[in-house]
Design a protein around this motif. Structure first.
Motif, PDB file in Angstrom:
ATOM      1  N   TRP A  82      44.728  -0.299 -13.828  1.00  0.00           N
ATOM      2  CA  TRP A  82      44.451  -0.738 -15.191  1.00  0.00           C
ATOM      3  C   TRP A  82      44.994  -2.096 -15.197  1.00  0.00           C
ATOM      4  O   TRP A  82      45.603  -2.616 -14.267  1.00  0.00           O
ATOM      5  CB  TRP A  82      44.941   0.235 -16.245  1.00  0.00           C
ATOM      6  CG  TRP A  82      46.396   0.182 -16.494  1.00  0.00           C
ATOM      7  CD1 TRP A  82      47.642  -0.612 -16.050  1.00  0.00           C
ATOM      8  CD2 TRP A  82      47.146   1.054 -17.691  1.00  0.00           C
ATOM      9  NE1 TRP A  82      48.679  -0.393 -16.639  1.00  0.00           N
ATOM     10  CE2 TRP A  82      48.518   0.775 -17.296  1.00  0.00           C
ATOM     11  CE3 TRP A  82      46.434   1.972 -18.594  1.00  0.00           C
ATOM     12  CZ2 TRP A  82      49.346   1.608 -18.414  1.00  0.00           C
ATOM     13  CZ3 TRP A  82      47.417   2.645 -19.229  1.00  0.00           C
ATOM     14  CH2 TRP A  82      48.763   2.466 -19.231  1.00  0.00           C
ATOM     15  N   PRO A  90      39.266  12.978 -19.838  1.00  0.00           N
ATOM     16  CA  PRO A  90      39.552  12.536 -21.298  1.00  0.00           C
ATOM     17  C   PRO A  90      39.980  13.720 -22.040  1.00  0.00           C
ATOM     18  O   PRO A  90      39.126  14.420 -22.031  1.00  0.00           O
ATOM     19  CB  PRO A  90      38.601  11.452 -21.576  1.00  0.00           C
ATOM     20  CG  PRO A  90      37.926  10.825 -20.601  1.00  0.00           C
ATOM     21  CD  PRO A  90      38.174  12.017 -19.471  1.00  0.00           C
ATOM     22  N   SER A 128      46.264   4.603 -25.644  1.00  0.00           N
ATOM     23  CA  SER A 128      45.021   5.129 -25.097  1.00  0.00           C
ATOM     24  C   SER A 128      44.855   6.556 -25.277  1.00  0.00           C
ATOM     25  O   SER A 128      46.004   7.353 -25.678  1.00  0.00           O
ATOM     26  CB  SER A 128      45.022   4.831 -23.375  1.00  0.00           C
ATOM     27  OG  SER A 128      44.611   3.540 -23.214  1.00  0.00           O
ATOM     28  N   PHE A 170      37.642   2.501 -14.907  1.00  0.00           N
ATOM     29  CA  PHE A 170      37.711   3.525 -16.269  1.00  0.00           C
ATOM     30  C   PHE A 170      38.495   3.060 -17.312  1.00  0.00           C
ATOM     31  O   PHE A 170      38.458   3.437 -18.339  1.00  0.00           O
ATOM     32  CB  PHE A 170      38.462   4.896 -15.514  1.00  0.00           C
ATOM     33  CG  PHE A 170      37.514   5.617 -14.441  1.00  0.00           C
ATOM     34  CD1 PHE A 170      36.150   5.453 -14.245  1.00  0.00           C
ATOM     35  CD2 PHE A 170      38.249   6.076 -13.674  1.00  0.00           C
ATOM     36  CE1 PHE A 170      35.766   6.015 -13.277  1.00  0.00           C
ATOM     37  CE2 PHE A 170      37.754   6.631 -12.404  1.00  0.00           C
ATOM     38  CZ  PHE A 170      36.458   6.618 -12.372  1.00  0.00           C
ATOM     39  N   ASN A 171      39.440   2.062 -16.848  1.00  0.00           N
ATOM     40  CA  ASN A 171      40.457   1.601 -17.761  1.00  0.00           C
ATOM     41  C   ASN A 171      40.333   0.354 -18.518  1.00  0.00           C
ATOM     42  O   ASN A 171      40.917  -0.201 -19.492  1.00  0.00           O
ATOM     43  CB  ASN A 171      41.761   1.687 -17.288  1.00  0.00           C
ATOM     44  CG  ASN A 171      42.461   3.167 -17.111  1.00  0.00           C
ATOM     45  OD1 ASN A 171      42.528   3.629 -17.969  1.00  0.00           O
ATOM     46  ND2 ASN A 171      42.720   3.386 -15.811  1.00  0.00           N
ATOM     47  N   TYR A 200      38.421   6.611 -23.851  1.00  0.00           N
ATOM     48  CA  TYR A 200      37.681   6.077 -22.454  1.00  0.00           C
ATOM     49  C   TYR A 200      36.169   5.976 -22.920  1.00  0.00           C
ATOM     50  O   TYR A 200      35.796   6.971 -23.698  1.00  0.00           O
ATOM     51  CB  TYR A 200      38.008   6.946 -21.570  1.00  0.00           C
ATOM     52  CG  TYR A 200      39.584   7.014 -21.120  1.00  0.00           C
ATOM     53  CD1 TYR A 200      39.950   6.093 -20.142  1.00  0.00           C
ATOM     54  CD2 TYR A 200      40.496   7.869 -21.381  1.00  0.00           C
ATOM     55  CE1 TYR A 200      41.041   6.093 -19.415  1.00  0.00           C
ATOM     56  CE2 TYR A 200      41.572   7.984 -20.934  1.00  0.00           C
ATOM     57  CZ  TYR A 200      41.946   7.046 -19.988  1.00  0.00           C
ATOM     58  OH  TYR A 200      43.104   6.961 -19.332  1.00  0.00           O
ATOM     59  N   LYS A 254      37.910  -0.990 -23.020  1.00  0.00           N
ATOM     60  CA  LYS A 254      37.739   0.030 -23.989  1.00  0.00           C
ATOM     61  C   LYS A 254      37.651  -0.584 -25.397  1.00  0.00           C
ATOM     62  O   LYS A 254      37.984  -1.831 -25.628  1.00  0.00           O
ATOM     63  CB  LYS A 254      39.305   0.797 -23.973  1.00  0.00           C
ATOM     64  CG  LYS A 254      39.574   1.506 -22.977  1.00  0.00           C
ATOM     65  CD  LYS A 254      40.960   2.149 -22.837  1.00  0.00           C
ATOM     66  CE  LYS A 254      41.038   3.068 -21.493  1.00  0.00           C
ATOM     67  NZ  LYS A 254      42.340   3.461 -21.289  1.00  0.00           N
TER      68      LYS A 254
END
Length: 286
Positions: free
Chosen positions: A210, A138, A126, A178-179, A156, A182
């Motif tokens: 996550w 980020p 990531s 947020f995770n 992100y 992607k």
């Protein structure tokens, strides 16, 4: 406690000597918390159970960069070299959360690693993180680098993290949004099929940080599809939070709802995890 501090060999770490034998040693790394507190705790667990362990610093220490941003995979490479010079015959690796990324990356690159444990893992690399507190965001760069070159990463989608707002709303460290989802480019997926070691995958169905359970399923499926020749096992815990640590700090108990509301069940899960870790090290790792 028998231990050795290491700072001048291309990495920063603390070697806990376990029972003093040099048959096996485990390199231990924690996650986006940085520093050495959780890393030391994980290494001390192995030490107290007779297994030598090297707590390896990744960032936010005196000898490393301040943020989770382009951390050199060479830290693991140099640690392996140094451990071999000390006479250790077999080298394993145990990475938790963000540490699972570099653990899998390193194991896919360095054939000296003969045992792999990943707790609440990610199967891809990531984007990094920079800044502190409300300014944490980020980084626009990869978490990891090798020979000065960034590893390909999945960025992100959200560019600002209001963690305090999430804490108030969800009453826990709930940053999974947020995770999730992607854009995972193929180049960011870790080449786990290149690993030459048995792999133990530990995930949580209650992970609010996550999607480690989904990553665990992905890794297991990938190993089966590629006819991975080494033993592998995925254990998904029903109650424990993202904090798959052997001793839960009080701050983590307050920070994760599942740890507060299901304390007894989490304690049972945690005891089970301790047994899984030691069984993998002592029985499976041959």
């Amino acid at each position: 406690m028998k231990k050795t501090n290491v700072k001048d060999n291309g990495f920063e770490g603390i070697l806990f000597l376990g029972n003093g034998t040099k048959d096996k040693v485990v390199i231990v790394m924690s996650g986006s918390n940085g520093g050495m507190k959780l890393t030391k705790q994980a290494a001390e667990f192995y030490h107290k159970n007779g297994v030598p362990a090297l707590a390896l610093a990744l960032f936010a220490t005196k000898g490393t960069q301040p943020f989770l941003d382009r951390v050199p995979v060479e830290y693991v490479e140099y640690a392996i070299r140094w451990l071999k010079e000390q006479g250790y015959n077999r080298i394993g690796i145990d990475g938790m959360s963000k540490g699972s990324e570099i653990a899998l990356v390193a194991a896919s690159m360095f054939s000296d690693i003969s045992c792999v444990i990943v707790r609440v893992p990610s199967y891809f690399v990531s984007e990094g993180l920079a800044g502190k507190g409300k300014n944490k965001a980020p980084s626009g760069t990869s978490c990891w680098s090798y020979h000065g070159k960034e590893l390909a990463y999945a960025p992100y989608k959200m560019r600002k993290f209001n963690i305090l707002k999430m804490l108030i709303k969800e009453k826990e460290l709930h940053i999974i949004m947020f995770n999730k989802d992607k854009d995972i480019i193929p180049e960011s997926i870790i080449a786990i099929d290149k690993i030459k070691a048995p792999i133990l995958i530990l995930s949580s169905k209650q992970d609010s940080v996550w999607p480690s359970y989904e990553s665990g399923i992905y890794i297991e499926k990938k190993l089966e599809e590629t006819s991975f020749p080494y033993e592998h096992k995925h254990v998904a815990y029903e109650h424990m939070s993202h904090a798959l640590v052997t001793k839960l700090p009080i701050l983590y108990k307050l920070g994760f709802r599942s740890e507060r509301e299901n304390a007894k069940a989490c304690a049972i899960d945690r005891d089970s995890m301790k047994k899984e870790l030691l069984d993998w090290i002592n029985r499976v790792w041959k």
